[in-house]
Every structure is written in C-alpha cells, then in structure tokens.
Design an enzyme around this catalytic site. Sequence first.
Site, PDB file in Angstrom:
ATOM      1  N   HIS A  10      10.063   8.460   0.143  1.00 45.88           N
ATOM      2  CA  HIS A  10       9.795   7.024  -0.050  1.00 45.88           C
ATOM      3  C   HIS A  10       9.500   6.666  -1.503  1.00 45.88           C
ATOM      4  CE1 HIS A  10       6.006   9.052   0.062  1.00 45.88           C
ATOM      5  NE2 HIS A  10       5.411   7.960  -0.396  1.00 45.88           N
ATOM      6  N   ASP A  11       9.377   7.665  -2.369  1.00 42.23           N
ATOM      7  CA  ASP A  11       9.075   7.391  -3.780  1.00 42.23           C
ATOM      8  C   ASP A  11      10.303   7.488  -4.670  1.00 42.23           C
ATOM      9  OD1 ASP A  11       6.372   6.933  -3.389  1.00 42.23           O
ATOM     10  OD2 ASP A  11       5.839   9.032  -3.635  1.00 42.23           O
TER      11      ASP A  11
ATOM     12  N   ASP B 267       7.674  -9.050  14.404  1.00 41.18           N
ATOM     13  CA  ASP B 267       6.962  -9.633  13.254  1.00 41.18           C
ATOM     14  C   ASP B 267       7.601  -9.216  11.922  1.00 41.18           C
ATOM     15  OD1 ASP B 267       6.242  -6.986  13.054  1.00 41.18           O
ATOM     16  OD2 ASP B 267       4.078  -7.325  13.033  1.00 41.18           O
TER      17      ASP B 267
ATOM     18  N   ASP C 253      -1.969  13.466  -0.194  1.00 42.93           N
ATOM     19  CA  ASP C 253      -1.412  12.568  -1.209  1.00 42.93           C
ATOM     20  C   ASP C 253      -2.128  12.757  -2.553  1.00 42.93           C
ATOM     21  OD1 ASP C 253       0.216  10.033  -1.780  1.00 42.93           O
ATOM     22  OD2 ASP C 253      -1.804   9.428  -2.397  1.00 42.93           O
TER      23      ASP C 253
ATOM     24  N   ASP D 178       6.645  -0.602  13.671  1.00 44.28           N
ATOM     25  CA  ASP D 178       5.355  -0.334  14.314  1.00 44.28           C
ATOM     26  C   ASP D 178       5.448   0.880  15.236  1.00 44.28           C
ATOM     27  OD1 ASP D 178       6.668  -1.382  16.620  1.00 44.28           O
ATOM     28  OD2 ASP D 178       6.131  -3.407  15.964  1.00 44.28           O
TER      29      ASP D 178
ATOM     30  N   GLU E  51       1.066  17.386  -1.931  1.00 42.36           N
ATOM     31  CA  GLU E  51       2.046  16.566  -2.644  1.00 42.36           C
ATOM     32  C   GLU E  51       1.986  17.005  -4.104  1.00 42.36           C
ATOM     33  OE1 GLU E  51       1.277  12.676  -3.972  1.00 42.36           O
ATOM     34  OE2 GLU E  51       3.390  12.174  -4.076  1.00 42.36           O
TER      35      GLU E  51
ATOM     36  N   ASP F 241      -0.513  11.385   6.652  1.00 37.84           N
ATOM     37  CA  ASP F 241      -0.673  11.255   5.210  1.00 37.84           C
ATOM     38  C   ASP F 241      -2.165  11.046   4.914  1.00 37.84           C
ATOM     39  OD1 ASP F 241       0.235  10.869   2.555  1.00 37.84           O
ATOM     40  OD2 ASP F 241       2.002   9.831   3.323  1.00 37.84           O
TER      41      ASP F 241
ATOM     42  N   ASP G  57      10.909  -2.315  14.459  1.00 35.51           N
ATOM     43  CA  ASP G  57       9.952  -3.368  14.807  1.00 35.51           C
ATOM     44  C   ASP G  57      10.085  -3.664  16.301  1.00 35.51           C
ATOM     45  OD1 ASP G  57       8.411  -5.628  15.005  1.00 35.51           O
ATOM     46  OD2 ASP G  57       9.859  -6.953  14.001  1.00 35.51           O
TER      47      ASP G  57
HETATM   48  C1  NOJ Z   1       2.025   9.259  -3.835  1.00 37.65           C
HETATM   49  C2  NOJ Z   1       2.702   8.488  -2.746  1.00 37.65           C
HETATM   50  O1  NOJ Z   1       3.808   9.210  -2.281  1.00 37.65           O
HETATM   51  C3  NOJ Z   1       3.070   7.142  -3.321  1.00 37.65           C
HETATM   52  O2  NOJ Z   1       3.893   6.408  -2.458  1.00 37.65           O
HETATM   53  C4  NOJ Z   1       1.795   6.408  -3.650  1.00 37.65           C
HETATM   54  O3  NOJ Z   1       2.126   5.182  -4.267  1.00 37.65           O
HETATM   55  C5  NOJ Z   1       0.903   7.221  -4.575  1.00 37.65           C
HETATM   56  N1  NOJ Z   1       0.795   8.587  -4.177  1.00 37.65           N
HETATM   57  C6  NOJ Z   1      -0.476   6.658  -4.592  1.00 37.65           C
HETATM   58  O4  NOJ Z   1      -1.122   6.933  -3.386  1.00 37.65           O
END
Ligand code: NOJ
Length: 556
Positions: free
Chosen positions: A328-329, A37, A211, A41, A265, A110, A33
């Site tokens: 991140h998932d 905030d 995605d 960024d 993906e 993305d 950041d």
């Molecule tokens: C896959 C992404 O990696 C995930 O973070 C997202 O929530 C879903 N697609 C929906 O876009």
Amino acid sequence: MKKENKVKNSIDISRAWWKEGVLYQIYPQSFKDSDGDGFGDFKGVIEKLDYLESLGITMVWMNPFFESPMVDNGYDVSDYRAIQPRYGSMEDFQNMLDGMHKRGIKLVLDVVVNHSSNEHDWFRQSRSSRDNPYRDYYHWWPAEKGEPPFRHSLFDPEGAWTYDEQTNAYYLHYFAAAQPDLNWENSKVRYEVYDIMKFWAEKGVDGFRMDAFQYASKDTNFPEWPKGHEKEYDKWYGMNPPLHGYLNEMYNEVISKYDIFAVAEGAGTTLQDAHDIVDRDRNELQMAYHFDYVGSDQLKLTDFKAIFTKWDTSFAEEGWLSIFLSNHDNSRLVNRFGNSSPEYRAVSAQMLNTFILSMRGTPYTYFGDELGMANIDMPSIEEYVDVCALGDYKRAVKEGKDLGEFMKNLNFYSRENSRTPMQWNDSKNAGFTTTTPWKKVNPDYKDINVAKQDKDPNSVLNHFRKMVKLRNENKVLVYGKYELLDKNNEDIYAYTRVLDGEKMLVLLNFTDHNSCITSPQIKQLADIQINNYNSLAINNHTITLKPYQAVIVLLN
Ligand code: NOJ
C-alpha cells in the site's frame, strides 16, 4: 477469554506455518464495501471469503482498522482496542476472523505503535500539562530550552517537531503532526503495547506486522546530528540500540505465549541488523521485510538479481524474510517491474507473481496484483488525499522544485496508485460499492476484473492460483536452497530451488523481447509445472523465452 488453541506449546521454528504460508494483503478501505457508504468494510471481506479461499492463500495481513481520525488512513490510531466504525463492529471483526479460520486462513494485524494519533487519550492527557502522568508517553522539548535539534519528518515539510502552545513545548513526530511518536524508553508505554497485542492475540489473531518499528527507540537526549543526516533516514532515525532489548521483552511478554509470529516493517540498515532482529536464538521478531527492492525498478536486472541473491544468501542458514514487490506504500507492481501496455500487461504480471511465489521467504501479494491491477492516472494534485503525497507536494513548493516534473513522478510513484478499489466486475464502480467510492476506481476495470479473469483459464488470476497451489504443494519452493544461474544475464532471472533431492528450475524473462539462456541444467528438464505461454522453445542446452515468459520446470 483465552483461546486454548492459540496458546503455544512449542513450535518447530525451523519449519513454521508462517514460513509455509502465502500471504495476501488487504487494504480494508478499498477491498469491498458491503453497506453502500463508499468504504470497504469487514462484511465486505466476509462476502469475499470464498474468493480468498479460491486463491489458495493461507494468511491475510490487513492494514489498520482501529479507531482513528484517518489522517493517514488508519496509521494514526486513537483507540487500539476499538474498531473504526466505517469497517463495522467488533462482532463483525470476530465473524470475519472466524470465517477466515474456518477456511484455514490466518490473520495478521498491523500494529502501529511507533506513534499514535494526536487524538489518542494518552496524547490528549500528555499535552494537557507538564506534570500529567502521561507526559512521558511522548517526546517533549520544553521551549525555554530554545528550538529543538533538527529532525526530519517523513510526511511534514515543517520538520518532526511541532510546537504546542498548551505547555509551551515541542512534540516529536517522525510522520505527520497528527502522529506523535510514542516514547518507548518509558516502560509504561511498552507494557501498554504488550497489553494491546495480548488483547488481539486473545481474540484469535495469528500474527503482527510491526509498523515503523525501527524508529521506536530514540536517544532521548536528542543530540545535534550533522547537516544532511536526513538523507540516510533509516541509519540516523532507526535502530537505536535499546530497540533489541525491547523486542526481546515483547517476545517474552507476548509472542512466546501464543502460536503467533511478528514481522518487522523494515530490516535495519545492514544485514547484521536484520539478523539481529530475526535470528531465532535472539528471540526478537520472526520475519523481516527489507526495502532494498524499493528503488530497484530503476535498476538493471543484474542489480535486481544481486539484491535478492544477497538477501537470500545471507539468510540461507538462519533467519527468515518476506518476499514482496508491492504494497500500500508503493505504486503497482505491473507498472514498476513489468509492462502495463495492453500487449504485455498480463504476461508481465504473471511473470512477477511467479517470481514472488517461487523465491525463498514468505510471499506477500498485495490485493489486486493477482489480477495485474495497474496505476491510475492522477495528474493533478487536487485529486490527491494521501497525507504523504500532500506533504511531499508542500515540500516541493517550499523548495521551489519544478512542479511539472514533481507531478509526473508523483503520478507514477504515489501510493494512491495502489489504493484504488478492488476491481470485482465490470458493473458500475467495478462492483466495489453501490455509491461513490472513497477513491476513484481505475477506469480500466471494464477490462481488468475478477469476474472476467475467473472465466479465462489463462488469466493473470488463474495463473496466480496455479502458482499458489504449486507452492502450497511443494515444500521445495518454501525451504529449498536457492541458487542463481547465469547471473550476468541482463534479461532473464534464472534460479534453482533444491530440497531433499527435489529440484525446480525457475526461468523468468523480465523483458519485452525474446531472450535465451544456456545452462547444463536444461538437459535435465522433466515436467513443466508453470508456463504462462503455451509453448517453450528448447534447443539442446538453450531455452528461448518469449517476452515476460515465466516457466517453472521440475529437474531430473
Ligand atoms: C508505514 C506504513 O506502511 C505507512 O502506510 C504509514 O503511513 C507509515 N508507516 C506511518 O505509520
């Protein structure tokens, strides 16, 4: 404005920069950041460009930063050509991109076009009346036909159809209700997408991560599917045959025109699907990102090896994959595949990074994994903000599940774990922000942070740098043939990489105890290139590895 240097002449696709690169994934909200905030960024990334360069990485994939109501942290886009204000302006974006390019780092965007946000103007128009020109940009089911055939939603416990009063119809959303699925069978939608991709390619971006692309094409007759189909989500919901034609169209309209690549993906449900997506003669996408590894933290090492070997073998002659263990998932690498105890955290993180960076395929490192960042303890649902976690919780309540057990699992597997802010130093909030961060910093930051690891030649961070350098300097680690050794060894993952007479042996102990491997190759050991301990126990044809020891040796 057309960037001359982006326009493609010809690429030797068998050897390509996106195969040779090392990719680093930045979750922009959590990286740095700059304006106090609480959200990361672009200017924060700019501040850290020298850090990125110091890692030796050559590509950055940044999660979505487009205008969005942020229901799914940017995976719900309301304007694909505008920047979400919390990340900065278009000028900041351009400065960040230029700064990356100056350092030889490419940027992968993305592209979230299986669905848009319900606040996108297309959806506002689409839902306003049945004869609006944008009506067919989405999937609608008129209520007078009765209830639509059941479709499971990945995020919404109420299912994938939501009733909309305005036109007395249901719309489809495979993810949250705020993420209506776009209708890819409508060529107008597809050409909108290609225009968006060209807009960003003209700005100079170097790649696209598609995605949820597997779900884009659908059978718009929406037949009834058998009960229980939702358990095989990808099979039923993904890879509708026309998808290949659409990807090929995208290739002709966008990818073929620039020196860029696109990564899928997912990789379909079979190896054939994956080949159909990425084989070069088909002109669809260039790289796939398979998910077989996702549940593999629960598997025996022999099964884990079998998964990676199966994919490598099948792509040995044709096609290209990415190699990753976290993003991140998912929750953090070190918790899932390594050991987060103070004793073994560093060595196990080093071992896992050695694995990712020594396999064939483009390596993907999720920010913070170069430090061995770990899961955060979040035992109470009140602390969760992720739409997926909250949806799962509601589903668990609805289904009368044991919530204690559910929370234990969520705490370990939730993707909130990987979204905590980057740990830069031991000052307040880990140097990520000067104010309250959007998400709690992992309390272990005093010990696990960049500043501290920078100074320690044996840190996870410096091991990562060494590994990246080794890969960047040795094409054998990029293109070399992979061969699994001692496949039944339950503790050690061992393989060779061979290219043009050059041969490297990789030995990885995935356990917290000493373990040994015997192989005739061990007789040919030349220089040790990587070792996360300061010794290596060799006795004739046998090597004994310490807990989580990772070694790469050049063979004669
Ligand atoms: C896959 C992404 O990696 C995930 O973070 C997202 O929530 C879903 N697609 C929906 O876009």
